[in-house]
Design a protein around this motif. Structure first.
Motif, mmCIF file in Angstrom:
data_model
loop_
_atom_site.group_PDB
_atom_site.id
_atom_site.type_symbol
_atom_site.label_atom_id
_atom_site.label_comp_id
_atom_site.label_asym_id
_atom_site.label_seq_id
_atom_site.Cartn_x
_atom_site.Cartn_y
_atom_site.Cartn_z
ATOM 1 N N GLY A 89 0.816 -1.207 0.000
ATOM 2 C CA GLY A 89 0.000 0.000 0.000
ATOM 3 C C GLY A 89 0.846 1.251 0.000
ATOM 4 N N PRO A 90 0.220 2.414 -0.068
ATOM 5 C CA PRO A 90 0.938 3.690 -0.164
ATOM 6 C C PRO A 90 1.563 4.061 1.173
ATOM 7 C CG PRO A 90 -1.426 4.077 -0.050
ATOM 8 C CD PRO A 90 -1.243 2.595 -0.117
ATOM 9 N N SER A 91 2.848 3.825 1.313
ATOM 10 C CA SER A 91 3.453 3.940 2.651
ATOM 11 C C SER A 91 4.948 4.218 2.540
ATOM 12 C CB SER A 91 3.228 2.644 3.439
ATOM 13 O OG SER A 91 3.549 1.506 2.634
ATOM 14 N N PHE A 92 5.309 5.488 2.458
ATOM 15 C CA PHE A 92 6.725 5.829 2.538
ATOM 16 C C PHE A 92 7.236 5.510 3.938
ATOM 17 C CE2 PHE A 92 6.206 9.161 -0.978
ATOM 18 C CZ PHE A 92 6.740 8.302 -1.930
ATOM 19 N N ALA A 93 8.381 4.875 4.006
ATOM 20 C CA ALA A 93 8.923 4.433 5.286
ATOM 21 C C ALA A 93 9.105 5.594 6.261
ATOM 22 C CB ALA A 93 10.251 3.710 5.067
ATOM 23 N N ALA A 94 9.642 6.696 5.782
ATOM 24 C CA ALA A 94 9.914 7.818 6.683
ATOM 25 C C ALA A 94 8.630 8.350 7.311
ATOM 26 C CB ALA A 94 10.637 8.934 5.931
ATOM 27 N N GLU A 95 7.546 8.406 6.549
ATOM 28 C CA GLU A 95 6.294 8.927 7.085
ATOM 29 C C GLU A 95 5.660 7.952 8.069
ATOM 30 O OE1 GLU A 95 3.646 10.530 4.187
ATOM 31 O OE2 GLU A 95 5.218 11.704 3.186
ATOM 32 N N VAL A 96 5.785 6.639 7.795
ATOM 33 C CA VAL A 96 5.311 5.649 8.759
ATOM 34 C C VAL A 96 6.126 5.761 10.043
ATOM 35 C CG1 VAL A 96 5.111 3.181 9.240
ATOM 36 C CG2 VAL A 96 4.432 4.076 7.004
ATOM 37 N N ALA A 97 7.438 5.926 9.901
ATOM 38 C CA ALA A 97 8.305 6.017 11.077
ATOM 39 C C ALA A 97 7.971 7.235 11.929
ATOM 40 C CB ALA A 97 9.767 6.060 10.637
ATOM 41 N N GLU A 98 7.574 8.340 11.302
ATOM 42 C CA GLU A 98 7.245 9.532 12.089
ATOM 43 C C GLU A 98 5.781 9.557 12.503
ATOM 44 O OE1 GLU A 98 6.810 12.785 8.432
ATOM 45 O OE2 GLU A 98 8.772 12.378 9.336
ATOM 46 N N ASN A 99 5.109 8.408 12.320
ATOM 47 C CA ASN A 99 3.764 8.196 12.855
ATOM 48 C C ASN A 99 2.702 9.004 12.131
ATOM 49 O OD1 ASN A 99 2.452 6.465 14.573
ATOM 50 N ND2 ASN A 99 2.502 7.836 16.333
ATOM 51 N N GLN A 100 2.913 9.257 10.843
ATOM 52 C CA GLN A 100 1.876 9.913 10.057
ATOM 53 C C GLN A 100 0.790 8.910 9.700
ATOM 54 O OE1 GLN A 100 2.664 12.664 6.967
ATOM 55 N NE2 GLN A 100 4.721 13.172 7.689
ATOM 56 N N PRO A 101 -0.465 9.346 9.577
ATOM 57 C CA PRO A 101 -1.546 8.421 9.225
ATOM 58 C C PRO A 101 -1.259 7.684 7.924
ATOM 59 C CG PRO A 101 -2.450 10.506 9.977
ATOM 60 C CD PRO A 101 -0.962 10.711 9.858
ATOM 61 N N THR A 102 -1.427 6.372 7.965
ATOM 62 C CA THR A 102 -1.102 5.512 6.835
ATOM 63 C C THR A 102 -2.129 4.390 6.756
ATOM 64 O OG1 THR A 102 1.278 5.956 7.076
ATOM 65 C CG2 THR A 102 0.654 3.979 5.839
ATOM 66 N N ALA A 103 -2.538 4.053 5.537
ATOM 67 C CA ALA A 103 -3.429 2.914 5.319
ATOM 68 C C ALA A 103 -2.777 1.956 4.327
ATOM 69 C CB ALA A 103 -4.789 3.375 4.798
ATOM 70 N N VAL A 104 -2.878 0.665 4.601
ATOM 71 C CA VAL A 104 -2.297 -0.358 3.749
ATOM 72 C C VAL A 104 -3.324 -1.470 3.531
ATOM 73 C CG1 VAL A 104 0.057 0.105 4.555
ATOM 74 C CG2 VAL A 104 -1.326 -1.668 5.687
ATOM 75 N N THR A 105 -2.998 -2.387 2.646
ATOM 76 C CA THR A 105 -3.816 -3.570 2.416
ATOM 77 C C THR A 105 -3.061 -4.803 2.896
ATOM 78 O OG1 THR A 105 -4.886 -2.599 0.476
ATOM 79 C CG2 THR A 105 -4.966 -4.985 0.671
#
Length: 367
Positions: A144-160
Protein backbone atom coordinates in the motif's frame (compact mmCIF):
# COMPACT_ATOMS: atom_id res chain seq x y z
CA UNK A 1 -26.41 -20.18 4.74
CA UNK A 2 -23.80 -21.79 6.99
CA UNK A 3 -22.94 -19.82 10.09
CA UNK A 4 -19.69 -17.86 10.13
CA UNK A 5 -17.49 -17.58 13.21
CA UNK A 6 -17.19 -13.84 13.78
CA UNK A 7 -15.20 -13.88 17.02
CA UNK A 8 -12.65 -11.13 17.26
CA UNK A 9 -9.20 -11.95 15.86
CA UNK A 10 -6.33 -12.16 18.33
CA UNK A 11 -3.11 -10.24 17.63
CA UNK A 12 0.22 -11.99 17.56
CA UNK A 13 2.07 -10.98 20.71
CA UNK A 14 5.60 -11.37 19.32
CA UNK A 15 6.61 -10.12 15.89
CA UNK A 16 9.89 -10.65 14.05
CA UNK A 17 10.68 -8.22 11.23
CA UNK A 18 13.22 -9.75 8.86
CA UNK A 19 15.01 -7.05 6.90
CA UNK A 20 16.44 -3.89 8.41
CA UNK A 21 16.20 -1.41 5.57
CA UNK A 22 14.06 1.71 5.84
CA UNK A 23 10.75 -0.09 5.33
CA UNK A 24 11.66 -2.95 7.65
CA UNK A 25 12.60 -0.47 10.37
CA UNK A 26 9.36 1.46 9.86
CA UNK A 27 7.31 -1.73 10.17
CA UNK A 28 9.23 -2.71 13.31
CA UNK A 29 8.34 0.68 14.78
CA UNK A 30 4.72 0.10 13.74
CA UNK A 31 4.53 -3.28 15.49
CA UNK A 32 6.22 -1.87 18.58
CA UNK A 33 3.79 1.07 18.75
CA UNK A 34 0.91 -1.38 18.47
CA UNK A 35 2.11 -3.00 21.67
CA UNK A 36 3.85 -6.06 20.26
CA UNK A 37 7.15 -7.48 21.46
CA UNK A 38 9.21 -6.76 18.37
CA UNK A 39 12.57 -7.90 17.06
CA UNK A 40 14.32 -6.61 13.94
CA UNK A 41 16.89 -8.58 11.97
CA UNK A 42 19.44 -6.41 10.18
CA UNK A 43 21.82 -8.13 7.78
CA UNK A 44 24.54 -5.47 7.69
CA UNK A 45 26.89 -5.77 10.66
CA UNK A 46 27.85 -2.09 10.54
CA UNK A 47 24.21 -1.08 10.74
CA UNK A 48 23.65 -3.38 13.73
CA UNK A 49 26.63 -1.78 15.48
CA UNK A 50 25.42 1.74 14.74
CA UNK A 51 21.93 0.96 16.05
CA UNK A 52 23.42 -0.54 19.20
CA UNK A 53 25.35 2.63 19.95
CA UNK A 54 22.94 5.32 18.71
CA UNK A 55 19.54 3.59 18.27
CA UNK A 56 19.54 5.02 14.75
CA UNK A 57 19.46 2.85 11.64
CA UNK A 58 21.62 4.31 8.84
CA UNK A 59 18.87 3.30 6.41
CA UNK A 60 16.34 5.43 8.35
CA UNK A 61 18.59 7.78 10.34
CA UNK A 62 16.06 10.44 11.36
CA UNK A 63 13.89 8.09 13.40
CA UNK A 64 15.45 6.46 16.47
CA UNK A 65 14.40 2.94 17.44
CA UNK A 66 12.97 2.38 20.90
CA UNK A 67 15.34 0.81 23.44
CA UNK A 68 13.06 -2.18 23.96
CA UNK A 69 12.77 -2.85 20.22
CA UNK A 70 15.30 -5.66 19.87
CA UNK A 71 17.76 -5.36 17.00
CA UNK A 72 20.04 -8.25 16.10
CA UNK A 73 22.24 -9.52 13.31
CA UNK A 74 21.46 -13.14 14.22
CA UNK A 75 18.46 -14.49 12.36
CA UNK A 76 17.80 -17.19 14.96
CA UNK A 77 17.65 -14.58 17.73
CA UNK A 78 15.19 -12.42 15.79
CA UNK A 79 12.87 -15.37 15.14
CA UNK A 80 13.04 -16.84 18.64
CA UNK A 81 9.52 -17.05 20.05
CA UNK A 82 7.94 -15.09 17.18
CA UNK A 83 4.24 -15.64 16.53
CA UNK A 84 4.52 -13.96 13.14
CA UNK A 85 7.43 -13.06 10.84
CA UNK A 86 7.33 -10.08 8.48
CA UNK A 87 9.68 -10.52 5.52
CA UNK A 88 10.90 -7.15 4.26
CA UNK A 89 13.53 -8.36 1.79
CA UNK A 90 14.25 -7.05 -1.74
CA UNK A 91 12.40 -9.21 -4.24
CA UNK A 92 15.47 -10.68 -5.91
CA UNK A 93 16.89 -11.84 -2.54
CA UNK A 94 13.70 -13.13 -0.95
CA UNK A 95 14.19 -16.78 -1.92
CA UNK A 96 17.55 -17.13 -0.19
CA UNK A 97 16.37 -15.46 3.01
CA UNK A 98 13.09 -17.39 3.02
CA UNK A 99 15.00 -20.67 2.96
CA UNK A 100 17.01 -19.57 5.99
CA UNK A 101 13.89 -18.47 7.84
CA UNK A 102 12.12 -21.74 7.09
CA UNK A 103 14.91 -23.70 8.75
CA UNK A 104 14.45 -21.71 11.98
CA UNK A 105 10.73 -20.94 12.19
CA UNK A 106 8.43 -23.46 13.90
CA UNK A 107 5.73 -25.09 11.79
CA UNK A 108 2.53 -23.09 11.48
CA UNK A 109 4.02 -19.67 12.28
CA UNK A 110 2.79 -17.37 9.47
CA UNK A 111 4.86 -15.01 7.36
CA UNK A 112 3.83 -11.64 5.94
CA UNK A 113 5.44 -10.84 2.60
CA UNK A 114 6.38 -7.20 2.02
CA UNK A 115 8.69 -7.70 -0.96
CA UNK A 116 7.32 -6.17 -4.16
CA UNK A 117 8.36 -7.71 -7.42
CA UNK A 118 8.65 -10.63 -9.80
CA UNK A 119 11.63 -12.97 -9.44
CA UNK A 120 13.98 -12.52 -12.38
CA UNK A 121 15.02 -16.11 -13.03
CA UNK A 122 11.63 -17.77 -12.59
CA UNK A 123 8.94 -15.15 -13.20
CA UNK A 124 7.47 -16.10 -9.82
CA UNK A 125 5.48 -13.76 -7.63
CA UNK A 126 6.79 -13.39 -4.11
CA UNK A 127 4.04 -15.59 -2.64
CA UNK A 128 5.03 -18.31 -5.11
CA UNK A 129 8.62 -18.02 -3.93
CA UNK A 130 7.45 -18.46 -0.33
CA UNK A 131 5.27 -21.43 -1.27
CA UNK A 132 8.30 -23.12 -2.82
CA UNK A 133 10.80 -22.34 -0.07
CA UNK A 134 8.38 -22.57 2.86
CA UNK A 135 5.85 -25.22 1.74
CA UNK A 136 2.62 -25.20 3.69
CA UNK A 137 3.52 -22.03 5.55
CA UNK A 138 0.56 -19.65 6.08
CA UNK A 139 1.28 -16.36 4.34
CA UNK A 140 -0.20 -12.94 3.76
CA UNK A 141 0.85 -9.93 1.68
CA UNK A 142 1.20 -6.37 2.99
CA UNK A 143 1.28 -3.52 0.49
CA UNK A 144 0.00 0.00 0.00
CA UNK A 145 0.94 3.69 -0.16
CA UNK A 146 3.45 3.94 2.65
CA UNK A 147 6.73 5.83 2.54
CA UNK A 148 8.92 4.43 5.29
CA UNK A 149 9.91 7.82 6.68
CA UNK A 150 6.29 8.93 7.09
CA UNK A 151 5.31 5.65 8.76
CA UNK A 152 8.30 6.02 11.08
CA UNK A 153 7.25 9.53 12.09
CA UNK A 154 3.76 8.20 12.85
CA UNK A 155 1.88 9.91 10.06
CA UNK A 156 -1.55 8.42 9.23
CA UNK A 157 -1.10 5.51 6.84
CA UNK A 158 -3.43 2.91 5.32
CA UNK A 159 -2.30 -0.36 3.75
CA UNK A 160 -3.82 -3.57 2.42
CA UNK A 161 -3.22 -6.99 3.97
CA UNK A 162 -4.23 -9.86 1.71
CA UNK A 163 -4.49 -13.58 2.42
CA UNK A 164 -6.27 -16.32 0.48
CA UNK A 165 -9.97 -16.81 1.08
CA UNK A 166 -11.04 -19.62 3.34
CA UNK A 167 -13.64 -20.59 5.91
CA UNK A 168 -14.65 -17.68 8.09
CA UNK A 169 -13.38 -15.02 5.71
CA UNK A 170 -11.99 -12.12 7.78
CA UNK A 171 -13.24 -13.72 10.97
CA UNK A 172 -11.05 -14.27 14.01
CA UNK A 173 -9.03 -17.07 12.44
CA UNK A 174 -8.40 -15.50 9.05
CA UNK A 175 -4.73 -14.62 8.67
CA UNK A 176 -5.33 -11.17 7.15
CA UNK A 177 -7.54 -10.27 10.12
CA UNK A 178 -4.97 -11.42 12.67
CA UNK A 179 -2.15 -9.55 10.94
CA UNK A 180 -4.33 -6.44 10.76
CA UNK A 181 -5.08 -6.34 14.48
CA UNK A 182 -1.43 -7.08 15.23
CA UNK A 183 -0.23 -3.95 13.42
CA UNK A 184 -3.19 -1.58 13.68
CA UNK A 185 -2.83 1.59 15.73
CA UNK A 186 -4.36 5.06 15.84
CA UNK A 187 -2.23 6.06 12.85
CA UNK A 188 -1.64 2.76 11.00
CA UNK A 189 -4.85 1.41 9.45
CA UNK A 190 -4.86 -1.94 7.59
CA UNK A 191 -7.63 -2.94 5.19
CA UNK A 192 -8.34 -6.61 4.42
CA UNK A 193 -8.30 -8.41 1.08
CA UNK A 194 -8.62 -11.98 -0.14
CA UNK A 195 -6.80 -11.19 -3.42
CA UNK A 196 -3.07 -11.59 -2.75
CA UNK A 197 -2.37 -11.92 -6.50
CA UNK A 198 -3.93 -8.54 -7.30
CA UNK A 199 -2.14 -6.91 -4.37
CA UNK A 200 1.20 -8.45 -5.36
CA UNK A 201 0.97 -7.53 -9.03
CA UNK A 202 0.08 -3.96 -8.11
CA UNK A 203 3.13 -3.71 -5.86
CA UNK A 204 5.48 -5.13 -8.48
CA UNK A 205 4.33 -3.02 -11.41
CA UNK A 206 3.97 0.27 -9.54
CA UNK A 207 7.75 0.43 -9.05
CA UNK A 208 8.25 0.23 -12.82
CA UNK A 209 5.62 2.91 -13.35
CA UNK A 210 7.41 5.10 -10.80
CA UNK A 211 10.59 4.95 -12.89
CA UNK A 212 8.54 6.01 -15.93
CA UNK A 213 6.92 8.83 -13.96
CA UNK A 214 10.32 10.03 -12.82
CA UNK A 215 11.51 10.08 -16.42
CA UNK A 216 8.56 12.31 -17.32
CA UNK A 217 9.44 14.69 -14.48
CA UNK A 218 13.10 14.68 -15.45
CA UNK A 219 12.16 15.59 -19.01
CA UNK A 220 10.31 18.64 -17.68
CA UNK A 221 6.96 17.40 -18.94
CA UNK A 222 3.70 18.51 -17.33
CA UNK A 223 0.64 17.08 -15.63
CA UNK A 224 -1.11 15.77 -18.75
CA UNK A 225 1.49 13.12 -19.60
CA UNK A 226 1.76 12.03 -15.98
CA UNK A 227 -2.01 11.57 -15.71
CA UNK A 228 -1.99 9.53 -18.92
CA UNK A 229 0.87 7.42 -17.62
CA UNK A 230 -0.86 6.68 -14.30
CA UNK A 231 -4.18 5.79 -15.89
CA UNK A 232 -2.70 3.54 -18.54
CA UNK A 233 -0.26 2.09 -16.02
CA UNK A 234 -3.20 1.01 -13.88
CA UNK A 235 -4.65 -0.65 -16.98
CA UNK A 236 -1.42 -2.63 -17.37
CA UNK A 237 -1.58 -3.73 -13.72
CA UNK A 238 -5.17 -4.85 -14.21
CA UNK A 239 -4.35 -6.88 -17.32
CA UNK A 240 -1.49 -8.76 -15.69
CA UNK A 241 -3.39 -9.31 -12.46
CA UNK A 242 -6.39 -10.85 -14.22
CA UNK A 243 -4.13 -13.04 -16.34
CA UNK A 244 -2.62 -14.44 -13.13
CA UNK A 245 -5.98 -15.04 -11.46
CA UNK A 246 -6.38 -11.78 -9.56
CA UNK A 247 -9.36 -9.42 -9.67
CA UNK A 248 -9.48 -6.28 -11.78
CA UNK A 249 -11.09 -4.20 -9.03
CA UNK A 250 -8.12 -4.67 -6.70
CA UNK A 251 -6.23 -2.14 -8.82
CA UNK A 252 -8.61 0.57 -7.57
CA UNK A 253 -7.64 0.04 -3.94
CA UNK A 254 -4.76 1.08 -1.71
CA UNK A 255 -2.31 -1.46 -3.11
CA UNK A 256 -3.08 -0.39 -6.68
CA UNK A 257 -4.18 3.18 -7.35
CA UNK A 258 -3.13 4.34 -3.88
CA UNK A 259 0.43 3.07 -4.14
CA UNK A 260 0.78 4.15 -7.77
CA UNK A 261 -0.28 7.73 -6.94
CA UNK A 262 2.17 7.87 -4.04
CA UNK A 263 5.20 6.29 -5.66
CA UNK A 264 4.80 8.04 -8.99
CA UNK A 265 4.61 11.54 -7.56
CA UNK A 266 7.39 12.04 -5.03
CA UNK A 267 11.15 12.06 -4.88
CA UNK A 268 10.85 10.16 -1.61
CA UNK A 269 10.43 7.19 -3.94
CA UNK A 270 13.79 5.71 -4.95
CA UNK A 271 12.20 4.52 -8.19
CA UNK A 272 10.85 7.97 -9.05
CA UNK A 273 14.18 9.61 -8.19
CA UNK A 274 16.05 7.08 -10.33
CA UNK A 275 13.78 7.79 -13.28
CA UNK A 276 14.02 11.55 -12.78
CA UNK A 277 17.81 11.37 -12.96
CA UNK A 278 17.53 9.38 -16.18
CA UNK A 279 15.10 11.91 -17.62
CA UNK A 280 17.48 14.74 -16.78
CA UNK A 281 20.29 12.92 -18.56
CA UNK A 282 22.25 12.08 -15.41
CA UNK A 283 23.60 8.77 -14.24
CA UNK A 284 21.41 7.91 -11.22
CA UNK A 285 23.26 8.00 -7.91
CA UNK A 286 24.18 4.61 -6.48
CA UNK A 287 23.34 4.02 -2.84
CA UNK A 288 22.74 1.21 -0.40
CA UNK A 289 18.98 1.16 -1.02
CA UNK A 290 17.62 -1.11 -3.76
CA UNK A 291 15.74 0.40 -6.72
CA UNK A 292 13.20 -2.37 -7.25
CA UNK A 293 11.73 -0.88 -10.42
CA UNK A 294 14.97 -1.41 -12.34
CA UNK A 295 15.12 -5.16 -11.73
CA UNK A 296 11.38 -5.55 -12.06
CA UNK A 297 11.14 -3.74 -15.39
CA UNK A 298 12.81 -6.81 -16.87
CA UNK A 299 11.10 -9.48 -14.78
CA UNK A 300 7.59 -8.01 -15.01
CA UNK A 301 7.93 -7.67 -18.78
CA UNK A 302 9.21 -11.23 -19.17
CA UNK A 303 6.25 -12.56 -17.20
CA UNK A 304 3.78 -10.46 -19.19
CA UNK A 305 5.23 -11.60 -22.51
CA UNK A 306 5.05 -15.23 -21.42
CA UNK A 307 1.34 -14.72 -20.68
CA UNK A 308 0.70 -12.70 -23.83
CA UNK A 309 -0.24 -9.59 -21.85
CA UNK A 310 0.62 -6.25 -23.54
CA UNK A 311 2.40 -3.86 -21.17
CA UNK A 312 3.90 -1.13 -23.35
CA UNK A 313 4.86 1.23 -20.50
CA UNK A 314 6.76 -1.50 -18.68
CA UNK A 315 8.37 -2.49 -21.96
CA UNK A 316 9.45 1.09 -22.58
CA UNK A 317 11.10 1.28 -19.16
CA UNK A 318 12.88 -2.02 -19.74
CA UNK A 319 14.16 -0.85 -23.12
CA UNK A 320 15.42 2.40 -21.61
CA UNK A 321 17.15 1.06 -18.48
CA UNK A 322 18.42 -2.27 -19.81
CA UNK A 323 18.86 -1.79 -23.56
CA UNK A 324 19.78 1.88 -23.96
CA UNK A 325 16.73 2.94 -25.95
CA UNK A 326 16.75 6.76 -26.18
CA UNK A 327 14.05 8.22 -23.96
CA UNK A 328 12.56 10.49 -26.65
CA UNK A 329 12.22 7.55 -28.99
CA UNK A 330 10.50 5.48 -26.29
CA UNK A 331 8.02 8.30 -25.58
CA UNK A 332 7.27 8.75 -29.28
CA UNK A 333 6.65 5.03 -29.66
CA UNK A 334 4.18 5.03 -26.76
CA UNK A 335 2.27 8.00 -28.16
CA UNK A 336 1.98 6.61 -31.69
CA UNK A 337 0.93 3.07 -30.90
CA UNK A 338 -2.32 1.79 -32.41
CA UNK A 339 -5.39 3.73 -31.26
CA UNK A 340 -7.40 1.53 -28.90
CA UNK A 341 -10.56 1.56 -26.83
CA UNK A 342 -11.08 1.60 -23.09
CA UNK A 343 -12.18 0.18 -20.69
CA UNK A 344 -10.41 -3.15 -20.69
CA UNK A 345 -13.42 -5.11 -21.90
CA UNK A 346 -13.37 -3.13 -25.17
CA UNK A 347 -9.63 -3.10 -25.82
CA UNK A 348 -9.76 -5.96 -28.32
CA UNK A 349 -12.52 -4.23 -30.29
CA UNK A 350 -10.36 -1.42 -31.67
CA UNK A 351 -6.85 -1.25 -33.10
CA UNK A 352 -6.43 1.61 -35.53
CA UNK A 353 -3.09 2.56 -37.03
CA UNK A 354 -1.92 5.91 -35.69
CA UNK A 355 -1.72 8.53 -38.49
CA UNK A 356 1.59 9.85 -37.13
CA UNK A 357 3.27 6.48 -37.48
CA UNK A 358 4.76 7.61 -40.79
CA UNK A 359 6.88 10.20 -38.99
CA UNK A 360 10.40 8.65 -38.90
CA UNK A 361 11.17 9.67 -35.31
CA UNK A 362 8.02 7.90 -34.11
CA UNK A 363 9.15 4.51 -35.41
CA UNK A 364 7.37 1.77 -33.46
CA UNK A 365 9.86 -0.15 -31.35
CA UNK A 366 7.73 -2.25 -29.02
CA UNK A 367 4.25 -3.74 -28.82
Amino acid sequence: MPSVDLHEPLPYARVAVIGGGAWGSALALTAHRAGRHTSLWVREADAVAEIASTRRNPFLPDHPLARDLRVTGALSDALDGAGMAILVIPSQHLRAVAARVEALLPEGVPVVVCAKGVEADTGALMTQVIAEEMPGRPQAVLSGPSFAAEVAENQPTAVTIAAPAGPGLFSGDHLAARVAVTLASETFRPYLSDDPVGVEVSGAVKNVLAVASGIIAGRGMGSNPRAALLARGLAEISRLSVALGGRAETVLGLSGAGDVMLTCSSEQSRNFSFGKALGEGHAPAKGRAVVEGVANARSVLALAQRLGVPMPICEAVDRIVHHGLPIDRAIAALLTGPLRAEPRALEHRASIAHPAIAVPRAERVFA
